[in-house]
Design a protein around this motif. Sequence first.
Motif, mmCIF file in Angstrom:
data_model
loop_
_atom_site.group_PDB
_atom_site.id
_atom_site.type_symbol
_atom_site.label_atom_id
_atom_site.label_comp_id
_atom_site.label_asym_id
_atom_site.label_seq_id
_atom_site.Cartn_x
_atom_site.Cartn_y
_atom_site.Cartn_z
ATOM 1 N N LYS A 184 61.016 72.489 53.149
ATOM 2 C CA LYS A 184 60.626 73.792 53.699
ATOM 3 C C LYS A 184 61.860 74.646 53.989
ATOM 4 N N ASN A 185 62.877 74.047 54.574
ATOM 5 C CA ASN A 185 64.101 74.811 54.886
ATOM 6 C C ASN A 185 64.727 75.377 53.611
ATOM 7 N N ASP A 243 65.258 79.254 52.610
ATOM 8 C CA ASP A 243 66.582 79.801 52.286
ATOM 9 C C ASP A 243 66.518 80.569 50.949
ATOM 10 N N SER A 244 65.759 80.028 49.990
ATOM 11 C CA SER A 244 65.620 80.720 48.697
ATOM 12 C C SER A 244 64.891 82.047 48.883
ATOM 13 N N HIS A 245 63.838 82.043 49.699
ATOM 14 C CA HIS A 245 63.136 83.312 49.948
ATOM 15 C C HIS A 245 64.074 84.339 50.554
ATOM 16 N N LEU A 283 72.245 77.978 45.217
ATOM 17 C CA LEU A 283 72.720 79.036 44.320
ATOM 18 C C LEU A 283 72.237 78.827 42.888
ATOM 19 N N ARG A 284 72.527 77.665 42.334
ATOM 20 C CA ARG A 284 72.172 77.424 40.931
ATOM 21 C C ARG A 284 70.657 77.448 40.747
ATOM 22 N N ALA A 285 69.947 76.879 41.706
ATOM 23 C CA ALA A 285 68.491 76.793 41.574
ATOM 24 C C ALA A 285 67.848 78.176 41.531
ATOM 25 N N ASN A 286 68.522 79.176 42.055
ATOM 26 C CA ASN A 286 67.933 80.515 42.086
ATOM 27 C C ASN A 286 68.508 81.447 41.029
ATOM 28 N N ALA A 287 69.367 80.916 40.175
ATOM 29 C CA ALA A 287 70.002 81.774 39.171
ATOM 30 C C ALA A 287 68.941 82.440 38.284
ATOM 31 N N LEU A 290 56.376 86.366 45.885
ATOM 32 C CA LEU A 290 56.054 85.306 44.927
ATOM 33 C C LEU A 290 57.163 85.046 43.916
ATOM 34 N N GLY A 291 58.267 85.713 44.068
ATOM 35 C CA GLY A 291 59.345 85.506 43.096
ATOM 36 C C GLY A 291 59.063 86.253 41.817
#
Length: 477
Positions: free
Chosen positions: A126-127, A131-133, A165-169, A301-302
């Motif tokens: 969840k954290n 953080d990604s949101h 960082l990489r996961a959200n590229a 929703l990204g």
Amino acid sequence: MSALRNPVHETRYVVNMPEAGDFDFWREQARGLVQAGVPPERVAWAEPGGDGDLFARGEGAPAPLSAAPPVRANKRFVALAKNAILHSDPERFALLYRLLWRLQRSPRIMEDKADPEIRRIEELDKNVRRDSHKMHAFVRFRLVEDDGEGGEHYVAWFEPEHHILRANAGFFVRRFANMKWAILTPAGSLHWDGEVLSEGPPAQRSDAPGGDPMEDLWRGYYASIFNPARLKIGAMLKEMPKKYWKNMPETVLIPGLVAGAQRRESDMVAAGTLEMGERPETLAAIGAAIHACRQCPIGLLGNHAVMGEGPQDAVLMIVGEQPGDQEDLAGRPFVGPAGQLLDRHLERAGIDRGTAYVTNAVKHFKYTLRGKRRLHQSPTAKEIDICRWWVESERALVQPKLVLAMGASAARVMLGKTVSISRARGVPIALEDGSELWVTAHPSYLLRLEGAAREEQARLFDADLDAVKARLEELSA
Ligand code: URA
């Protein structure tokens, strides 16, 4: 992996993680250890560059036990573990290994909501998602005028709490595909040149530029959407914790806006006009501002916000429901299957799409995930009513003489209430500014039908477009 022999204790294994969030590496090591029957208490997991290097001498990976069964890990565990490994908690690798170890003996353990280790992995997951949101919502690019090749380059500074960082590229590449940008963080950086994504070294706040004209846009937008009636300071701080404020140009406005909020709210209530604020003055300002719109949850929703497109002096404005999967990826309205069908019918009616301003009632793609597929979900009446402000802002700038609303959502955004398409179609509805609204079915509705029903609806759709075409000719005569 290295092994440390101690005459008193059994062999202890140390896994030096090469990268903080490398799930594939962790999985490979963890599988080998499970198959070799090495219990969690005999494994130490070390962060990259951490003290694990002290033990980085030894015998290497343990041999699998003969006849070791295949390693079991259910989907829920893998989904949580892939996210949890991105957390900054140094204990995460060991926690994941303990759970994997337990899963071999108790395959249903993931269903035990009361288990403290399950609760912990869920919390880490969840954290990381939170953080990604925050990253999606609060990264603010600043313009660097000269990128050395005579082009514009945007740079953002962000301080994630976890290794996200990489996961959200992919999110930023899709959303800002046409820009050259870099996202700098203390743990590494991402660089997109419009074609290729590369990773770079950690950076410092001072490597990113300070202010630029984009900031005025953000500030203007933020001031315009700031709704005093919704002001709940606790909730606002939870959504936008203060630590992000320093990197967000609009936040300099917050103290002043909060101070003025009560007065503005009572003014609005008195005037009966509780609303979003001043309208943006250009279509480009709307286009920039809708990306950050979080007045309803669809934008979380990204997905892209998809702006209307077409000439600003268009006589005809065509309104659909919301961008679909392909529109979201392309960042343009009506480019997917419904758009192609619309194009064919417009062409048949002799209406040149290039002369129309084409937009949507709702600016973000609302979907639900089925596996990897994003399935369309209709916006609720409330979501449409919230987005109405943007459509009205577009209409105020384009000032079309005729608006064609396709489908119930488009009709609602234009009229502020739900109407039946079959009853409303075929006759013009006068709008308050003297322009007129024509209502018809949505092309996606036609796509869902087959056989005679589809032919019948296509005939009605053509008849509506013919009437619009005839009216356009009258208006331009
Ligand atoms: N459907 C819509 O309503 N709008 C689009 O842009 C695409 C599909």
